[in-house]
Design an enzyme around this catalytic site. Structure first.
Site, PDB file in Angstrom:
ATOM      1  N   LYS A 245       0.756  -1.022  -0.180  1.00 34.85           N
ATOM      2  CA  LYS A 245       0.005  -0.114   0.031  1.00 34.85           C
ATOM      3  C   LYS A 245       0.962   1.265  -0.085  1.00 34.85           C
ATOM      4  O   LYS A 245       1.563   1.399   0.798  1.00 34.85           O
ATOM      5  CB  LYS A 245      -0.955   0.198   1.135  1.00 34.85           C
ATOM      6  CG  LYS A 245      -1.752   1.371   1.312  1.00 34.85           C
ATOM      7  CD  LYS A 245      -2.565   1.174   2.741  1.00 34.85           C
ATOM      8  CE  LYS A 245      -3.152   2.476   3.092  1.00 34.85           C
ATOM      9  NZ  LYS A 245      -4.496   2.439   4.124  1.00 34.85           N
ATOM     10  N   ASP A 250      -2.722   9.960   4.078  1.00 39.20           N
ATOM     11  CA  ASP A 250      -3.979   9.903   4.173  1.00 39.20           C
ATOM     12  C   ASP A 250      -4.718  10.771   5.046  1.00 39.20           C
ATOM     13  O   ASP A 250      -4.802  10.550   6.173  1.00 39.20           O
ATOM     14  CB  ASP A 250      -3.906   8.248   4.643  1.00 39.20           C
ATOM     15  CG  ASP A 250      -5.462   7.839   5.041  1.00 39.20           C
ATOM     16  OD1 ASP A 250      -6.374   8.648   4.205  1.00 39.20           O
ATOM     17  OD2 ASP A 250      -5.748   6.873   5.626  1.00 39.20           O
ATOM     18  N   LYS A 257     -10.330  12.408   8.724  1.00 41.34           N
ATOM     19  CA  LYS A 257      -9.852  12.067   9.972  1.00 41.34           C
ATOM     20  C   LYS A 257      -9.815  13.439  10.770  1.00 41.34           C
ATOM     21  O   LYS A 257      -9.951  14.519  10.353  1.00 41.34           O
ATOM     22  CB  LYS A 257      -8.365  11.483   9.633  1.00 41.34           C
ATOM     23  CG  LYS A 257      -8.260  10.180   8.901  1.00 41.34           C
ATOM     24  CD  LYS A 257      -6.830   9.740   9.129  1.00 41.34           C
ATOM     25  CE  LYS A 257      -6.753   8.720   8.522  1.00 41.34           C
ATOM     26  NZ  LYS A 257      -7.266   7.233   9.002  1.00 41.34           N
ATOM     27  N   ASP A 268       1.430   5.933   5.791  1.00 37.86           N
ATOM     28  CA  ASP A 268       0.697   5.098   5.286  1.00 37.86           C
ATOM     29  C   ASP A 268       1.138   4.492   3.601  1.00 37.86           C
ATOM     30  O   ASP A 268       0.347   3.847   3.180  1.00 37.86           O
ATOM     31  CB  ASP A 268      -0.761   5.981   4.884  1.00 37.86           C
ATOM     32  CG  ASP A 268      -2.041   5.224   5.021  1.00 37.86           C
ATOM     33  OD1 ASP A 268      -2.022   4.026   5.512  1.00 37.86           O
ATOM     34  OD2 ASP A 268      -3.068   5.444   4.649  1.00 37.86           O
ATOM     35  N   ASP A 327     -12.224   7.167   3.820  1.00 41.10           N
ATOM     36  CA  ASP A 327     -10.885   6.837   4.610  1.00 41.10           C
ATOM     37  C   ASP A 327     -10.802   4.993   4.410  1.00 41.10           C
ATOM     38  O   ASP A 327      -9.514   4.967   5.183  1.00 41.10           O
ATOM     39  CB  ASP A 327     -11.464   7.405   6.110  1.00 41.10           C
ATOM     40  CG  ASP A 327     -10.102   7.389   6.906  1.00 41.10           C
ATOM     41  OD1 ASP A 327      -8.882   7.331   6.097  1.00 41.10           O
ATOM     42  OD2 ASP A 327     -10.123   7.457   8.045  1.00 41.10           O
ATOM     43  N   GLU A 329      -9.392   3.678   2.117  1.00 48.06           N
ATOM     44  CA  GLU A 329      -9.074   4.004   0.859  1.00 48.06           C
ATOM     45  C   GLU A 329      -8.071   2.845   0.417  1.00 48.06           C
ATOM     46  O   GLU A 329      -7.737   2.768  -0.859  1.00 48.06           O
ATOM     47  CB  GLU A 329      -8.686   5.522   0.509  1.00 48.06           C
ATOM     48  CG  GLU A 329      -6.942   5.480   1.200  1.00 48.06           C
ATOM     49  CD  GLU A 329      -6.632   5.312   2.704  1.00 48.06           C
ATOM     50  OE1 GLU A 329      -7.612   5.434   3.362  1.00 48.06           O
ATOM     51  OE2 GLU A 329      -5.624   5.115   2.980  1.00 48.06           O
ATOM     52  N   ARG A 331      -7.817  -0.412   0.735  1.00 52.73           N
ATOM     53  CA  ARG A 331      -8.157  -1.477   0.091  1.00 52.73           C
ATOM     54  C   ARG A 331      -8.728  -1.359  -1.273  1.00 52.73           C
ATOM     55  O   ARG A 331      -8.864  -2.359  -2.017  1.00 52.73           O
ATOM     56  CB  ARG A 331      -9.451  -1.969   1.098  1.00 52.73           C
ATOM     57  CG  ARG A 331     -10.614  -1.099   1.167  1.00 52.73           C
ATOM     58  CD  ARG A 331     -11.485  -1.624   2.200  1.00 52.73           C
ATOM     59  NE  ARG A 331     -11.125  -1.026   3.686  1.00 52.73           N
ATOM     60  CZ  ARG A 331     -11.735  -1.485   4.744  1.00 52.73           C
ATOM     61  NH1 ARG A 331     -12.853  -1.951   4.832  1.00 52.73           N
ATOM     62  NH2 ARG A 331     -10.964  -0.930   5.898  1.00 52.73           N
TER      63      ARG A 331
HETATM   64  N1  BES Z   1      -4.452   4.238   7.201  1.00 53.87           N
HETATM   65  C1  BES Z   1      -5.624   3.879   7.602  1.00 53.87           C
HETATM   66  C2  BES Z   1      -5.351   2.876   8.893  1.00 53.87           C
HETATM   67  C3  BES Z   1      -4.196   3.373  10.021  1.00 53.87           C
HETATM   68  C4  BES Z   1      -4.911   3.970  10.966  1.00 53.87           C
HETATM   69  C5  BES Z   1      -3.166   2.859   9.857  1.00 53.87           C
HETATM   70  C6  BES Z   1      -3.840   4.284  11.938  1.00 53.87           C
HETATM   71  C7  BES Z   1      -2.143   3.150  10.848  1.00 53.87           C
HETATM   72  C8  BES Z   1      -2.680   3.765  11.825  1.00 53.87           C
HETATM   73  C9  BES Z   1      -6.701   3.464   6.740  1.00 53.87           C
HETATM   74  O1  BES Z   1      -6.617   3.979   5.626  1.00 53.87           O
HETATM   75  C10 BES Z   1      -7.857   3.664   7.605  1.00 53.87           C
HETATM   76  O2  BES Z   1      -8.285   5.150   7.864  1.00 53.87           O
HETATM   77  N2  BES Z   1      -8.685   2.885   7.751  1.00 53.87           N
HETATM   78  C11 BES Z   1      -9.904   2.965   8.648  1.00 53.87           C
HETATM   79  C12 BES Z   1     -10.965   2.188   7.963  1.00 53.87           C
HETATM   80  C13 BES Z   1     -12.322   2.592   8.352  1.00 53.87           C
HETATM   81  C14 BES Z   1     -12.857   3.856   7.846  1.00 53.87           C
HETATM   82  C15 BES Z   1     -13.183   1.444   7.902  1.00 53.87           C
HETATM   83  C16 BES Z   1      -9.823   2.782  10.136  1.00 53.87           C
HETATM   84  O3  BES Z   1      -8.805   1.955  10.465  1.00 53.87           O
HETATM   85  O4  BES Z   1     -10.288   3.527  10.779  1.00 53.87           O
HETATM   86 ZN    ZN Z   2      -4.771   4.746   4.673  1.00 55.12          ZN
HETATM   87 MN    MN Z   3      -7.841   5.741   5.473  1.00 57.39          MN
END
Ligand code: BES
Ligand code: ZN
Ligand code: MN
Length: 476
Positions: A245, A250, A257, A268, A327, A329, A331
């Site tokens: 990834k 992000d 966020k 990210d 968010d 994103e 996947r």
């Molecule tokens: N990059 C983030 C996940 C993340 C958060 C990695 C904190 C490391 C530290 C990812 O893109 C994300 O925002 N995931 C969301 C998914 C949700 C919206 C279903 C999450 O984990 O909150």
């Molecule tokens: Zn992310």
């Molecule tokens: Mn995200």
């Protein structure tokens, strides 16, 4: 970071050197060292250190604990070397004799652990500081014997790769853009014998990478997609695909966020950097399988045409996806990359990503989750993790949660039903793009970043996964 060299004797410039001490062998220390250990409560515990100053014209000695002799492992040796290098960080040049193979361990294994401990723990990111310190510039590893030179070279390649990935993760998102990442990758490919293709925006459209385009829609910076090939020198004994990834920042997009949640989101692209760094080691490690890497690169930003919650795109494999949270994103870009990887029918696909915060709700901030459909590749990762000391734990991909991804209007939606099991639902989403290729998914979550030093980990980007993937491929 300190420059590490191999030497057969203590260099004149070294002002510090180590004395490895097993906790059950304190009695065999020279009398003055034994006395110092007693006076200072030094018990030889793994990672425990004691600095002993000698006469002014002699190098200081550092007692470094390695625990009970019979329980010595590569991991303990790595941790000891890390503790040693931290304790001499104010010296200019130091020497380390730990690599004189402790009993029960091959000298090849020992030198790998020592070089990793010294190299990884002495890493600092100072590119943006005016004070370019640190003091420690050189560490000589004193060792000799069969195979040691080759093992030293391989360990150096791996340590260099981790440094590369950490540098990229630590670089701000506004500076390491997709184009900058691609340029870095071109230079790395050139110097490490890899073939690289950099797909620009037009090519990405032609290749129908709908997920990459959707995420990139709100950005000023064009996306890039990297395809990197390693071809072994002999006949390839197999074919493995790596996917990383590469979200260079992000913000969450319109599903924005919080300011705190965004603070670390330059990390990210860790998966992408880890995959690139791993690729850079394959020739040095004489890996026998052919490896192709797929790295989607974009940031996740907001402008007047950013993709909206409710928008639908078509991924590379033809599946339509309703985006209900911008968010989620990672996947989406991985969907395209996994589809591309699976088209080539490799023996296995391994993806690595900072995919969810949820994985860290389950496993805490220092353990990565692994899941997937390929039992063999998952087992290989677990074995490799034991060797490298990186922490992973397998999580399930429960079919009963799959219906959470059903969309009213498209084939899939990109989020599940609620706050629980988010890492598993994300895994189930990815599975939809792997065709029937055996697949393993590594969700780094918070383990991509550390808020304090710990063994070979240094505060900041950890680049966890580089040694894991390199070892997995080396032993394939
Ligand atoms: N990059 C983030 C996940 C993340 C958060 C990695 C904190 C490391 C530290 C990812 O893109 C994300 O925002 N995931 C969301 C998914 C949700 C919206 C279903 C999450 O984990 O909150
Ligand atoms: Zn992310
Ligand atoms: Mn995200």
């Amino acid at each position: 970071m300190a420059l590490i060299s191999l030497s057969t004797r203590l260099p004149k410039s070294a002002t510090a050197y180590d004395v490895a001490v097993a906790s059950d062998e304190l009695d065999s220390l020279a009398p003055e060292l034994k006395r110092a250990a007693e006076l200072n409560g030094f018990a030889g515990k793994p990672g425990q250190t004691l600095v002993i100053n000698g006469p002014a014209d002699e190098a200081i000695r550092v007692l470094v604990g390695i625990g009970p002799k019979a329980e010595l492992s590569a991991d303990k040796l790595r941790t000891a070397a890390a503790a040693y290098v931290r304790s001499v960080s104010h010296h200019k040049a130091a020497a380390c004799t730990l690599a004189e193979a402790p009993s029960g361990m091959s000298s090849v294994e020992a030198i790998g652990a020592v070089v990793e401990g010294l190299g990884l723990a002495s890493y600092t990111y100072r590119a943006l500081k005016t004070d370019k310190g640190p003091t420690l510039r050189k560490v000589a590893v004193i060792a000799g014997g069969a195979g040691v030179k080759a093992a030293f070279g391989q360990a150096q390649a791996v340590v260099g790769a981790v440094m590369l990935a950490r540098d990229m993760v630590n670089e701000p998102g506004g500076s390491l853009t997709p184009v900058a990442f691609a340029d870095r990758a071109k230079a790395v490919a050139k110097s490490t014998g890899l073939k690289i293709q950099v797909w620009d925006q037009k090519r990405i459209v032609r290749e129908k990478l709908g997920g990459v385009l959707a995420v990139n829609q709100g950005s000023t910076h064009p996306a890039r997609f990297l395809k990197i090939d390693y071809v072994p020198s002999g006949r390839a004994t197999g074919k493995v695909a790596l996917v990383g990834k590469g979200i260079t920042f992000d913000s969450g997009g319109l599903s924005i966020k919080t300011s705190v949640g965004m603070m670390t989101m330059k990390v990210d692209m860790t998966g992408g950097a880890v995959v690139l760094a791993t690729m850079s080691t394959l020739k040095a490690l004489k890996v026998k399988v052919a490896v192709t890497a797929y790295i989607p690169l974009t940031d996740n930003m907001i402008n007047g045409d950013a993709f909206r919650p409710g928008d639908v795109f078509t991924a590379r494999n033809g599946k339509t996806v309703e985006v209900l949270n911008t968010d989620a994103e990672g996947r989406l870009v991985l969907a395209d990359a996994l589809s591309l990887a699976s088209e080539k029918k490799p023996d296995a696909i391994i993806d690595i990503a900072t995919l969810t915060g949820s994985v860290s709700a389950a496993l805490g901030p220092k353990i990565a989750g692994i899941m997937g459909t390929g039992d063999e590749v998952l087992a290989r990762l677990e074995v490799a993790a034991k060797v490298t000391g990186e922490k992973v734990w397998e999580l399930p991909l429960p079919q009963e949660y799959r219906k959470q991804l059903d969309s009213n209007i498209a084939d899939l939606k990109n989020i599940g039903a609620g706050p629980y099991g988010g890492a598993l639902v994300a895994g189930l989403f990815l599975k939809e793009f792997t065709a029937d290729v055996p697949w393993a998914h590594i969700d780094l979550g918070l383990s991509a970043e550390a808020d304090s030093d710990d063994g070979v980990i240094v505060k900041g980007g950890t680049a966890v996964g580089v040694r894991l993937l390199a070892e997995t491929l080396r032993s394939w």
